[in-house]
Scaffold this motif. Structure first.
Motif, PDB file in Angstrom:
ATOM      1  N   ARG A  81       0.836  -1.199   0.000  1.00 16.24           N
ATOM      2  CA  ARG A  81       0.000   0.000   0.000  1.00 16.24           C
ATOM      3  C   ARG A  81       0.875   1.254   0.000  1.00 16.24           C
ATOM      4  O   ARG A  81       0.675   2.181  -0.780  1.00 16.24           O
ATOM      5  N   THR A  82       1.877   1.272   0.900  1.00 14.60           N
ATOM      6  CA  THR A  82       2.774   2.429   0.998  1.00 14.60           C
ATOM      7  C   THR A  82       3.650   2.581  -0.242  1.00 14.60           C
ATOM      8  O   THR A  82       3.882   3.702  -0.712  1.00 14.60           O
ATOM      9  N   LEU A  83       4.121   1.479  -0.792  1.00 11.64           N
ATOM     10  CA  LEU A  83       4.956   1.534  -1.994  1.00 11.64           C
ATOM     11  C   LEU A  83       4.185   2.174  -3.151  1.00 11.64           C
ATOM     12  O   LEU A  83       4.738   3.002  -3.895  1.00 11.64           O
ATOM     13  N   LEU A  84       2.901   1.811  -3.301  1.00 10.34           N
ATOM     14  CA  LEU A  84       2.101   2.403  -4.370  1.00 10.34           C
ATOM     15  C   LEU A  84       1.796   3.867  -4.076  1.00 10.34           C
ATOM     16  O   LEU A  84       1.831   4.707  -4.982  1.00 10.34           O
ATOM     17  N   GLU A  85       1.526   4.183  -2.821  1.00 10.87           N
ATOM     18  CA  GLU A  85       1.259   5.580  -2.441  1.00 10.87           C
ATOM     19  C   GLU A  85       2.428   6.479  -2.843  1.00 10.87           C
ATOM     20  O   GLU A  85       2.243   7.537  -3.462  1.00 10.87           O
ATOM     21  N   GLU A  86       3.628   6.054  -2.493  1.00  9.50           N
ATOM     22  CA  GLU A  86       4.817   6.863  -2.787  1.00  9.50           C
ATOM     23  C   GLU A  86       5.032   7.010  -4.295  1.00  9.50           C
ATOM     24  O   GLU A  86       5.369   8.098  -4.788  1.00  9.50           O
ATOM     25  N   LYS A  87       4.817   5.932  -5.029  1.00  5.93           N
ATOM     26  CA  LYS A  87       5.009   5.977  -6.486  1.00  5.93           C
ATOM     27  C   LYS A  87       3.995   6.915  -7.129  1.00  5.93           C
ATOM     28  O   LYS A  87       4.340   7.735  -7.994  1.00  5.93           O
ATOM     29  N   LEU A  88       2.730   6.822  -6.724  1.00  6.20           N
ATOM     30  CA  LEU A  88       1.686   7.629  -7.346  1.00  6.20           C
ATOM     31  C   LEU A  88       1.836   9.115  -7.027  1.00  6.20           C
ATOM     32  O   LEU A  88       1.639   9.966  -7.897  1.00  6.20           O
ATOM     33  N   LEU A  89       2.173   9.430  -5.783  1.00  4.77           N
ATOM     34  CA  LEU A  89       2.350  10.843  -5.439  1.00  4.77           C
ATOM     35  C   LEU A  89       3.459  11.478  -6.274  1.00  4.77           C
ATOM     36  O   LEU A  89       3.388  12.656  -6.627  1.00  4.77           O
ATOM     37  N   SER A  90       4.459  10.688  -6.604  1.00  3.86           N
ATOM     38  CA  SER A  90       5.539  11.186  -7.454  1.00  3.86           C
ATOM     39  C   SER A  90       5.090  11.320  -8.904  1.00  3.86           C
ATOM     40  O   SER A  90       5.300  12.346  -9.547  1.00  3.86           O
ATOM     41  N   GLU A  91       4.452  10.273  -9.446  1.00  2.00           N
ATOM     42  CA  GLU A  91       4.044  10.259 -10.858  1.00  2.00           C
ATOM     43  C   GLU A  91       2.968  11.299 -11.168  1.00  2.00           C
ATOM     44  O   GLU A  91       2.921  11.858 -12.269  1.00  2.00           O
ATOM     45  N   LEU A  92       2.087  11.564 -10.192  1.00  5.28           N
ATOM     46  CA  LEU A  92       0.944  12.443 -10.450  1.00  5.28           C
ATOM     47  C   LEU A  92       1.282  13.938 -10.334  1.00  5.28           C
ATOM     48  O   LEU A  92       0.391  14.780 -10.496  1.00  5.28           O
ATOM     49  N   GLU A  93       2.531  14.262 -10.077  1.00  7.71           N
ATOM     50  CA  GLU A  93       2.926  15.681  -9.974  1.00  7.71           C
ATOM     51  C   GLU A  93       2.670  16.442 -11.275  1.00  7.71           C
ATOM     52  O   GLU A  93       2.447  17.649 -11.267  1.00  7.71           O
ATOM     53  N   GLY A  94       2.672  15.725 -12.408  1.00 10.51           N
ATOM     54  CA  GLY A  94       2.453  16.377 -13.695  1.00 10.51           C
ATOM     55  C   GLY A  94       1.011  16.325 -14.171  1.00 10.51           C
ATOM     56  O   GLY A  94       0.728  16.706 -15.318  1.00 10.51           O
ATOM     57  N   PHE A  95       0.109  15.885 -13.312  1.00  7.00           N
ATOM     58  CA  PHE A  95      -1.303  15.748 -13.708  1.00  7.00           C
ATOM     59  C   PHE A  95      -1.960  17.112 -13.886  1.00  7.00           C
ATOM     60  O   PHE A  95      -1.729  18.034 -13.107  1.00  7.00           O
ATOM     61  N   HIS A  96      -2.799  17.244 -14.899  1.00  8.14           N
ATOM     62  CA  HIS A  96      -3.549  18.471 -15.137  1.00  8.14           C
ATOM     63  C   HIS A  96      -4.950  18.300 -14.554  1.00  8.14           C
ATOM     64  O   HIS A  96      -5.765  17.551 -15.093  1.00  8.14           O
ATOM     65  N   GLY A  97      -5.227  18.981 -13.449  1.00 14.19           N
ATOM     66  CA  GLY A  97      -6.554  18.892 -12.850  1.00 14.19           C
ATOM     67  C   GLY A  97      -6.495  18.653 -11.357  1.00 14.19           C
ATOM     68  O   GLY A  97      -5.418  18.691 -10.736  1.00 14.19           O
ATOM     69  N   ASN A  98      -7.654  18.392 -10.774  1.00 16.51           N
ATOM     70  CA  ASN A  98      -7.784  18.192  -9.331  1.00 16.51           C
ATOM     71  C   ASN A  98      -7.891  16.715  -8.994  1.00 16.51           C
ATOM     72  O   ASN A  98      -8.674  15.981  -9.598  1.00 16.51           O
ATOM     73  N   ILE A  99      -7.106  16.306  -8.005  1.00 13.86           N
ATOM     74  CA  ILE A  99      -7.061  14.906  -7.577  1.00 13.86           C
ATOM     75  C   ILE A  99      -7.482  14.805  -6.117  1.00 13.86           C
ATOM     76  O   ILE A  99      -7.048  15.599  -5.282  1.00 13.86           O
ATOM     77  N   LEU A 100      -8.316  13.808  -5.822  1.00 13.79           N
ATOM     78  CA  LEU A 100      -8.573  13.419  -4.433  1.00 13.79           C
ATOM     79  C   LEU A 100      -7.831  12.119  -4.195  1.00 13.79           C
ATOM     80  O   LEU A 100      -8.046  11.132  -4.908  1.00 13.79           O
ATOM     81  N   PHE A 101      -6.935  12.110  -3.208  1.00 20.54           N
ATOM     82  CA  PHE A 101      -6.056  10.969  -2.951  1.00 20.54           C
ATOM     83  C   PHE A 101      -6.434  10.366  -1.597  1.00 20.54           C
ATOM     84  O   PHE A 101      -6.122  10.926  -0.547  1.00 20.54           O
ATOM     85  N   VAL A 102      -7.130   9.220  -1.613  1.00 28.80           N
ATOM     86  CA  VAL A 102      -7.573   8.556  -0.388  1.00 28.80           C
ATOM     87  C   VAL A 102      -6.597   7.430  -0.064  1.00 28.80           C
ATOM     88  O   VAL A 102      -6.513   6.435  -0.782  1.00 28.80           O
ATOM     89  N   LYS A 103      -5.843   7.602   1.019  1.00 32.22           N
ATOM     90  CA  LYS A 103      -4.736   6.694   1.325  1.00 32.22           C
ATOM     91  C   LYS A 103      -5.176   5.325   1.846  1.00 32.22           C
ATOM     92  O   LYS A 103      -4.413   4.367   1.814  1.00 32.22           O
ATOM     93  N   GLY A 104      -6.398   5.234   2.375  1.00 35.29           N
ATOM     94  CA  GLY A 104      -6.871   3.956   2.891  1.00 35.29           C
ATOM     95  C   GLY A 104      -6.237   3.561   4.205  1.00 35.29           C
ATOM     96  O   GLY A 104      -6.110   2.375   4.523  1.00 35.29           O
ATOM     97  N   LYS A 105      -5.829   4.561   4.986  1.00 29.60           N
ATOM     98  CA  LYS A 105      -5.264   4.313   6.314  1.00 29.60           C
ATOM     99  C   LYS A 105      -6.295   4.726   7.360  1.00 29.60           C
ATOM    100  O   LYS A 105      -6.527   5.914   7.582  1.00 29.60           O
TER     101      LYS A 105
END
Length: 370
Positions: free
Chosen positions: A211-235
């Motif tokens: 779960r944490t490995l994917l969280e860290e990867k996505l937060l990095s990859e999504l820095e270039g996203f155009h738009g608004n993101i809601l990120f629910v960590k599931g913790k």
């Protein structure tokens, strides 16, 4: 008038999926005048305590399941941990025996908790995996699971029996036993029309460390996203926490968890969803008719199968965790998205599984409550 039954509902603590798909069953028990007693451990127990604060709870021994950091080691890690799981199951049976006496339990619904059953009361098993995929040991793992299922009065599969269906070969046998009943897909959510608030909702769940490995990867990859993101960590934690990350072309609102009603609104208000391909998530997204992108948990054969199957049907694209790049999300536009099944679950009929129970004595105590 139907006599009120006390039903022990026990979901496996493996991510949040087993717990969340039990929510509509718990609500149905309440609507039919029965009294659910909830039994689990870890984040699954915490989530259900937040959803049903007025109910009684039993804390079960933890299986202490952790994924391997590398998907190729998944099966080896499961084999390594199996003595620990068997030990927990033995403790689980003792706790269930005490709970039956303490609460005057009339029946049991176990969602994939193999040690939660009793010869004294009717027991139902919930699973979407009549076949348990495990690579070159699939035949053995499937037969072992099917033998356990036979020990329960009924097995409820949260899918439809006919084609098209959501589970494919996971939830369907060529010659099913008479105790297998198809509920139809389970979801705690309802589709509602609402204003779009998010271009993308990221929904995480599952055991650590993946779960944490994917969280860290996505937060990095999504820095270039155009738009608004809601990120629910599931913790699932004591208090909800929110922080906002500003992007060059939008923002990410990060929350540690959401309860059912909040998440239902957020999903309905989101254009697309990025998440694991766990089966409960698949059912939820089908109910809400969402477009999505799946990243299966590395090494988890079930999630990999579901992701590949839905990709092949041109419903939802997927990729491996190590291959995910921001541009992968562009593929969503070429897929149809998931569609809901028009099924009505006959809970009254299903709950007759507990009608043959002998009259239990009054509960002796509630000392098992957490």
């Amino acid at each position: 008038m139907t006599k009120t039954k006390r039903i022990l509902v026990a979901p496996l603590n493996w991510g949040l999926g087993h717990a969340t798909r039990c929510i509509p069953i718990i609500n149905a028990l309440l609507e039919h005048g029965h009294e659910p007693i909830i039994a689990s451990d870890g984040v699954a127990l915490k989530l259900l305590q937040k959803e049903f604060p007025k109910l009684s709870f039993v804390e079960l021994p933890s299986y202490k399941i952790k994924y391997a950091e590398k998907g190729k080691h998944f099966k080896l890690k499961m084999l390594w941990d199996s003595p620990k799981v068997l030990k927990a199951m033995a403790k689980e049976k003792k706790t269930v025996k005490k709970a039956i006496k303490a609460y005057g339990i009339d029946g049991i619904i176990s969602d994939n908790r193999l040690g939660v059953r009793s010869k004294k009361v009717p027991c139902v098993f919930i699973t979407h995996q009549l076949n348990v995929l495990s690579g070159n040991t699939t035949w053995f793992s499937s037969k072992a699971h099917q033998n356990i299922i036979k020990k329960y009065q009924e097995c409820w599969v949260p899918d439809v029996a006919e084609k098209p269906n959501l589970t494919g070969k996971l939830g369907h046998l060529k010659n099913p036993d008479a105790n297998i009943k198809y509920l139809g897909p389970l979801s705690r959510f309802e589709k509602v029309k609402t204003k779009k608030l998010y271009d993308l909702l990221v929904l995480l769940s599952g055991p650590e460390p993946q779960r944490t490995l994917l969280e860290e990867k996505l937060l990095s990859e999504l820095e270039g996203f155009h738009g608004n993101i809601l990120f629910v960590k599931g913790k699932v934690q004591q208090k909800a926490k929110t922080k906002v990350l500003t992007l060059p072309n939008g923002k990410i609102t990060v929350v540690n968890f959401m309860q059912s009603k909040e998440l239902e609104l957020a999903l309905n208000a989101s254009e697309k969803v990025l998440c694991r391909s766990g089966y409960t998530t698949v059912m939820d997204l089908a109910k809400l008719e969402k477009k999505a992108f799946f990243i299966p948990t590395p090494g988890q054969y079930e999630q990999e199968y579901l992701a590949k199957r839905l990709d092949k049907k041109e419903l939802v694209p997927y990729c491996k965790q190590e291959d995910f790049k921001l541009k992968e999300l562009n593929r969503i536009e070429n897929y149809k998205g998931l569609q809901k099944f028009e099924t009505q679950i006959d809970y009254a009929s299903r709950f007759t599984a507990f009608s043959s129970v002998k009259e239990n004595s009054e509960p002796t105590s509630t000392s098992l409550s957490t």
